[in-house]
Design an enzyme around this catalytic site. Sequence first.
Site, PDB file in Angstrom:
ATOM      1  N   LYS A   1       0.853  -1.194   0.000  1.00 27.57           N
ATOM      2  CA  LYS A   1       0.000   0.000   0.000  1.00 27.57           C
ATOM      3  C   LYS A   1       0.883   1.236   0.000  1.00 27.57           C
ATOM      4  O   LYS A   1       1.419   1.651   1.015  1.00 27.57           O
ATOM      5  CB  LYS A   1      -0.923   0.029   1.231  1.00 27.57           C
ATOM      6  CG  LYS A   1      -2.114   0.897   0.958  1.00 27.57           C
ATOM      7  CD  LYS A   1      -2.402   2.021   1.892  1.00 27.57           C
ATOM      8  CE  LYS A   1      -1.713   3.217   2.225  1.00 27.57           C
ATOM      9  NZ  LYS A   1      -1.805   4.366   1.349  1.00 27.57           N
TER      10      LYS A   1
ATOM     11  N   GLU B   1       9.053   1.604  11.173  1.00 25.52           N
ATOM     12  CA  GLU B   1      10.139   2.580  11.021  1.00 25.52           C
ATOM     13  C   GLU B   1       9.493   3.955  10.994  1.00 25.52           C
ATOM     14  O   GLU B   1       8.796   4.304  10.061  1.00 25.52           O
ATOM     15  CB  GLU B   1      10.898   2.278   9.724  1.00 25.52           C
ATOM     16  CG  GLU B   1      12.315   2.774   9.784  1.00 25.52           C
ATOM     17  CD  GLU B   1      12.470   4.101   9.097  1.00 25.52           C
ATOM     18  OE1 GLU B   1      11.881   5.078   9.602  1.00 25.52           O
ATOM     19  OE2 GLU B   1      13.165   4.144   8.080  1.00 25.52           O
TER      20      GLU B   1
ATOM     21  N   CYS C   1      14.295   9.855   6.374  1.00 26.64           N
ATOM     22  CA  CYS C   1      14.195   9.649   7.831  1.00 26.64           C
ATOM     23  C   CYS C   1      15.562   9.652   8.514  1.00 26.64           C
ATOM     24  O   CYS C   1      15.656   9.950   9.695  1.00 26.64           O
ATOM     25  CB  CYS C   1      13.423   8.379   8.127  1.00 26.64           C
ATOM     26  SG  CYS C   1      13.918   7.016   7.092  1.00 26.64           S
TER      27      CYS C   1
ATOM     28  N   GLU D   1      10.522  16.548  14.130  1.00 29.92           N
ATOM     29  CA  GLU D   1      10.990  16.145  12.798  1.00 29.92           C
ATOM     30  C   GLU D   1      10.340  17.037  11.748  1.00 29.92           C
ATOM     31  O   GLU D   1       9.170  16.871  11.419  1.00 29.92           O
ATOM     32  CB  GLU D   1      10.618  14.675  12.544  1.00 29.92           C
ATOM     33  CG  GLU D   1      11.197  14.146  11.262  1.00 29.92           C
ATOM     34  CD  GLU D   1      10.708  12.732  10.921  1.00 29.92           C
ATOM     35  OE1 GLU D   1       9.557  12.398  11.223  1.00 29.92           O
ATOM     36  OE2 GLU D   1      11.500  11.970  10.334  1.00 29.92           O
TER      37      GLU D   1
HETATM   38  P1  TAP Z   1       1.738   8.762   7.566  1.00 32.72           P
HETATM   39  O1  TAP Z   1       0.366   9.286   7.797  1.00 32.72           O
HETATM   40  O2  TAP Z   1       2.383   8.008   8.640  1.00 32.72           O
HETATM   41  O3  TAP Z   1       1.643   7.888   6.212  1.00 32.72           O
HETATM   42  C1  TAP Z   1       2.501   6.848   5.874  1.00 32.72           C
HETATM   43  C2  TAP Z   1       1.714   5.732   5.194  1.00 32.72           C
HETATM   44  O4  TAP Z   1       0.722   5.228   6.098  1.00 32.72           O
HETATM   45  C3  TAP Z   1       0.924   6.199   3.965  1.00 32.72           C
HETATM   46  O5  TAP Z   1       0.895   5.142   3.014  1.00 32.72           O
HETATM   47  C4  TAP Z   1      -0.463   6.443   4.512  1.00 32.72           C
HETATM   48  O6  TAP Z   1      -1.480   6.380   3.527  1.00 32.72           O
HETATM   49  C5  TAP Z   1      -0.569   5.287   5.488  1.00 32.72           C
HETATM   50  N1  TAP Z   1      -1.572   5.473   6.538  1.00 32.72           N
HETATM   51  C6  TAP Z   1      -2.088   6.636   7.007  1.00 32.72           C
HETATM   52  N2  TAP Z   1      -2.991   6.385   7.973  1.00 32.72           N
HETATM   53  C7  TAP Z   1      -3.060   5.051   8.122  1.00 32.72           C
HETATM   54  C8  TAP Z   1      -3.813   4.185   8.957  1.00 32.72           C
HETATM   55  N3  TAP Z   1      -4.702   4.655   9.843  1.00 32.72           N
HETATM   56  N4  TAP Z   1      -3.622   2.851   8.850  1.00 32.72           N
HETATM   57  C9  TAP Z   1      -2.734   2.350   7.969  1.00 32.72           C
HETATM   58  N5  TAP Z   1      -2.009   3.122   7.140  1.00 32.72           N
HETATM   59  C10 TAP Z   1      -2.157   4.465   7.205  1.00 32.72           C
HETATM   60  O7  TAP Z   1       2.724   9.904   7.155  1.00 32.72           O
HETATM   61  P2  TAP Z   1       2.402  11.272   6.422  1.00 32.72           P
HETATM   62  O8  TAP Z   1       1.154  11.898   6.948  1.00 32.72           O
HETATM   63  O9  TAP Z   1       2.464  11.029   4.971  1.00 32.72           O
HETATM   64  O10 TAP Z   1       3.646  12.138   6.896  1.00 32.72           O
HETATM   65  C11 TAP Z   1       3.607  12.781   8.169  1.00 32.72           C
HETATM   66  C12 TAP Z   1       4.968  12.873   8.771  1.00 32.72           C
HETATM   67  O11 TAP Z   1       5.513  11.572   8.928  1.00 32.72           O
HETATM   68  C13 TAP Z   1       6.017  13.576   7.923  1.00 32.72           C
HETATM   69  O12 TAP Z   1       5.942  14.947   8.002  1.00 32.72           O
HETATM   70  C14 TAP Z   1       7.284  13.014   8.502  1.00 32.72           C
HETATM   71  O13 TAP Z   1       7.609  13.682   9.683  1.00 32.72           O
HETATM   72  C15 TAP Z   1       6.896  11.599   8.814  1.00 32.72           C
HETATM   73  N6  TAP Z   1       7.334  10.699   7.739  1.00 32.72           N
HETATM   74  C16 TAP Z   1       8.305   9.839   8.048  1.00 32.72           C
HETATM   75  C17 TAP Z   1       8.777   8.997   7.061  1.00 32.72           C
HETATM   76  C18 TAP Z   1       9.824   8.025   7.385  1.00 32.72           C
HETATM   77  S1  TAP Z   1      10.822   7.565   6.227  1.00 32.72           S
HETATM   78  N7  TAP Z   1       9.910   7.494   8.560  1.00 32.72           N
HETATM   79  C19 TAP Z   1       8.261   9.047   5.776  1.00 32.72           C
HETATM   80  C20 TAP Z   1       7.224   9.935   5.505  1.00 32.72           C
HETATM   81  C21 TAP Z   1       6.765  10.751   6.508  1.00 32.72           C
HETATM   82  P3  TAP Z   1      -2.019   7.698   2.757  1.00 32.72           P
HETATM   83  O14 TAP Z   1      -1.035   8.791   2.995  1.00 32.72           O
HETATM   84  O15 TAP Z   1      -2.107   7.268   1.334  1.00 32.72           O
HETATM   85  O16 TAP Z   1      -3.357   7.996   3.347  1.00 32.72           O
END
Ligand code: TAP
Length: 479
Positions: A173, A248, A282, A382
């Site tokens: 996903k 992670e 990250c 972060e």
């Molecule tokens: P998240 O909300 O954590 O999204 C990551 C993944 O999880 C996406 O595929 C998202 O899907 C999915 N997801 C969201 N809600 C979920 C749920 N209730 N159950 C299962 N899967 C779910 O991250 P974001 O909002 O994109 O980013 C927010 C912050 O996270 C960033 O600003 C950054 O600080 C951090 N981040 C960290 C990393 C690493 S590498 N650790 C990477 C990205 C972001 P959809 O987005 O398609 O809804």
Amino acid sequence: MREFGLYIDGEWTAALGGGTFEVIDPANGRPVARVARGGAQDVERAVRAATKAAAAWQAMPLRERAAAMRRVADLMQRDTEELALLETLDSGGTLWYSQVTVTDIAAKRFEYFAGLVDKVEGQQIPVSANHLVYTALEPLGVTAHIIPWNGPLWEASRSVPPALAAGNAVILKPAQEALLGAIKLGELAKEAGLPDGLVNVIPGPGSDVGEALVQHPGIHGITFTGSVATGQRIMRGAAATMKRLVLELGGNAANIVFDDADLERAVEGSVWAAFSNSGQICVSGPRILVHESVREEFTARFVERVKGLSVGPGVENHPIGPVVSEHHMRSVLDYIEVGKQEGAKLLTGGYRATDGALRDGYFVMPTVFDDVTPSMRVWREEVFGPVVTITGFRTEEEAVHMANDTEYGLANGMWTQSLARAHRVARLLQSGQVYVNEWFCGDIQCPAGGYKMSGIGREEGQQALGNYLQLKSVRVNLG
Ligand code: TAP
């Protein structure tokens, strides 16, 4: 404008709910693709297909399984240009790095884990003359891989190959904000000879597809990369069906510049650590801690170098591309405002780039704050963007204390010419990775994962196979 469906059971298919969503190029705010929006019913279909495929995969001779995984790597090499372009189009990343992602990271990971397919070995355990006790390692069954937007193929290729090598079927996903680099993984798997349904890809909202994957009893493991809040939610949700979890959850690495560092190398390395992928990695190094005796010189050289970084679309190979979305750009710009209000001294950047062709994109100028203290939010949280903070220290103990003064523990790094200090400090840093006189650990052999709130489990390296295996002890009475 490209169009993609869901990839389930070896076929492109519309979502049962009929919905689609647009994928935006963050370099200009324009749609580049329309993708089917999966939902819980599609997860149901994929779990059925994956369960069947896992059995077929486990029945295949190991040699053939390994060969099929190697063919995925070959196909990635064949399709490098297309995959790299897709990886850049919606994530905004630099095109040359997307090419490296395909050829030197994603393809290599498939090759590496193909080599481990026939090395999943149990043990014979001596207990008594009358007994034969041995362990067998068995696949979990079906695993789900929920990945973020900051490098879709990079993220997908991290956990899918070990899951397959261990004998599982997978459901991927990707994040809606950026997913194109990973969307063709199922199609490549089919062309390589993996059974239909072994690699399924279901784009769609986390609140729908993600939640359905977490709750589904037919899924036995979840590997997730993303935010702490979502990781915690997944952990709570997965408890109901007792799934294996690998999480992670981001980081906030300290980049320590000691007084004995080779400053030229430290400046160059710190630019690479902080601004690669516009800071959306990250294991980036956003918190620079620099010894007071070299602080002035380091800071002057670092800022001069940062001012020289060109900003522009990833397809044009500018070192600073856009951040992934308008929403994320707002979040990064808000953090910059918070930093100013908290009294951090802005040395360069600090605003959205709106000149000429950049005006419709989500470009944040590379930003450096000085005089940052550990109580400030720009230091503690972060930001996940092209923003670094500089803080001085006087002793090694103080540097270690500040580096560890965060809820995260994914990576830290240092610049020093003292071998003794490098090992001493590496031992004290609370993080899953420590870099000395370089930054990032791009080798697949190198395990990665977090201490503290940065997560649970380790990806990459040989032990990643264990994330997707369960161990059975067999005791035979020979008497
Ligand atoms: P998240 O909300 O954590 O999204 C990551 C993944 O999880 C996406 O595929 C998202 O899907 C999915 N997801 C969201 N809600 C979920 C749920 N209730 N159950 C299962 N899967 C779910 O991250 P974001 O909002 O994109 O980013 C927010 C912050 O996270 C960033 O600003 C950054 O600080 C951090 N981040 C960290 C990393 C690493 S590498 N650790 C990477 C990205 C972001 P959809 O987005 O398609 O809804």
